[in-house]
Scaffold this motif. Structure first.
Motif, PDB file in Angstrom:
ATOM      1  N   ARG A  70       0.936  -1.245   0.138  1.00  0.00           N
ATOM      2  CA  ARG A  70      -0.026   0.147   0.125  1.00  0.00           C
ATOM      3  C   ARG A  70       0.877   1.201   0.054  1.00  0.00           C
ATOM      4  O   ARG A  70       2.017   1.217   0.332  1.00  0.00           O
ATOM      5  N   SER A  71       0.333   2.486  -0.377  1.00  0.00           N
ATOM      6  CA  SER A  71       1.148   3.401  -0.338  1.00  0.00           C
ATOM      7  C   SER A  71       1.397   4.059   1.053  1.00  0.00           C
ATOM      8  O   SER A  71       0.710   3.628   1.984  1.00  0.00           O
ATOM      9  N   ARG A  75      -0.730   3.738   4.416  1.00  0.00           N
ATOM     10  CA  ARG A  75      -0.243   2.793   5.717  1.00  0.00           C
ATOM     11  C   ARG A  75      -0.109   3.947   6.819  1.00  0.00           C
ATOM     12  O   ARG A  75      -0.401   3.387   7.898  1.00  0.00           O
ATOM     13  N   GLY A  76       0.249   5.148   6.705  1.00  0.00           N
ATOM     14  CA  GLY A  76       0.207   5.978   7.914  1.00  0.00           C
ATOM     15  C   GLY A  76      -1.111   6.080   8.480  1.00  0.00           C
ATOM     16  O   GLY A  76      -1.190   6.242   9.456  1.00  0.00           O
ATOM     17  N   ILE A  77      -2.093   6.657   7.631  1.00  0.00           N
ATOM     18  CA  ILE A  77      -3.449   6.727   8.050  1.00  0.00           C
ATOM     19  C   ILE A  77      -3.805   5.410   8.840  1.00  0.00           C
ATOM     20  O   ILE A  77      -4.585   5.564  10.123  1.00  0.00           O
ATOM     21  N   TYR A  78      -3.750   4.373   8.488  1.00  0.00           N
ATOM     22  CA  TYR A  78      -4.074   3.067   8.910  1.00  0.00           C
ATOM     23  C   TYR A  78      -3.441   3.014  10.300  1.00  0.00           C
ATOM     24  O   TYR A  78      -3.918   2.495  11.194  1.00  0.00           O
ATOM     25  N   SER A 119       1.060  -1.845  10.121  1.00  0.00           N
ATOM     26  CA  SER A 119       1.187  -0.769   9.224  1.00  0.00           C
ATOM     27  C   SER A 119       0.802  -1.002   7.801  1.00  0.00           C
ATOM     28  O   SER A 119       1.260  -0.486   6.846  1.00  0.00           O
ATOM     29  N   LEU A 120       0.294  -2.234   7.724  1.00  0.00           N
ATOM     30  CA  LEU A 120       0.011  -2.877   6.128  1.00  0.00           C
ATOM     31  C   LEU A 120       1.117  -3.269   5.434  1.00  0.00           C
ATOM     32  O   LEU A 120       1.092  -3.285   4.071  1.00  0.00           O
ATOM     33  N   TYR A 121       2.225  -3.563   6.227  1.00  0.00           N
ATOM     34  CA  TYR A 121       3.484  -3.911   5.444  1.00  0.00           C
ATOM     35  C   TYR A 121       3.723  -5.212   5.145  1.00  0.00           C
ATOM     36  O   TYR A 121       3.448  -6.084   6.254  1.00  0.00           O
TER      37      TYR A 121
END
Length: 125
Positions: A70-71, A75-78, A119-121
């Motif tokens: 993801r961008s 990822r930051g917002i999540y 972080s969706l990483y």
């Protein structure tokens, strides 16, 4: 880098990974609470699978490795809305499961997915 042998990874887990992982997770989570040390905390969380079983992340130098990620904005917002508190809960449930023989496979699975929960990483690509 190629994955280490199953024997080496199992020995690492038995002698180091099982006790070092909860320490790294809780230190990383405390770092993510601070604004200044947030990047260090997220980096530590992304390395949890390596600390747990010496799993190697996908190659960061490979241009194809960014596919499926993801961008950074998403990822930051999540992370701000969900990841910071869900990762603490997720990691502590996994640590509790790890002390039982029956829960150990689930705990390893959960800790290997901790970077994504945080972080969706995608650690494994």
């Amino acid at each position: 880098m190629a994955q280490r042998s199953l024997l080496v990874r199992a020995l690492w887990f038995v002698f180091v990974g099982w006790w070092a992982t909860p320490i790294v997770v809780n230190v990383a989570w405390l770092l993510t609470v601070t604004v200044v040390l947030l990047p260090v905390g997220v980096k530590l969380i992304n390395l949890v699978p390596t600390v747990l079983t010496l799993a190697e992340p996908r190659s960061l130098s490979d241009p194809d490795s960014a596919r499926g990620q993801r961008s950074l904005v998403v990822r930051g917002i999540y992370f701000v809305l969900v990841g910071w508190w869900l990762s603490l809960l997720w990691a502590n449930v996994a640590s509790a499961l790890a002390v039982t023989v029956v829960g150990l496979p689930v705990a390893i699975w959960m800790l290997n997915r901790l970077p994504y929960v945080t972080s969706l990483y995608r650690f494994h690509g």
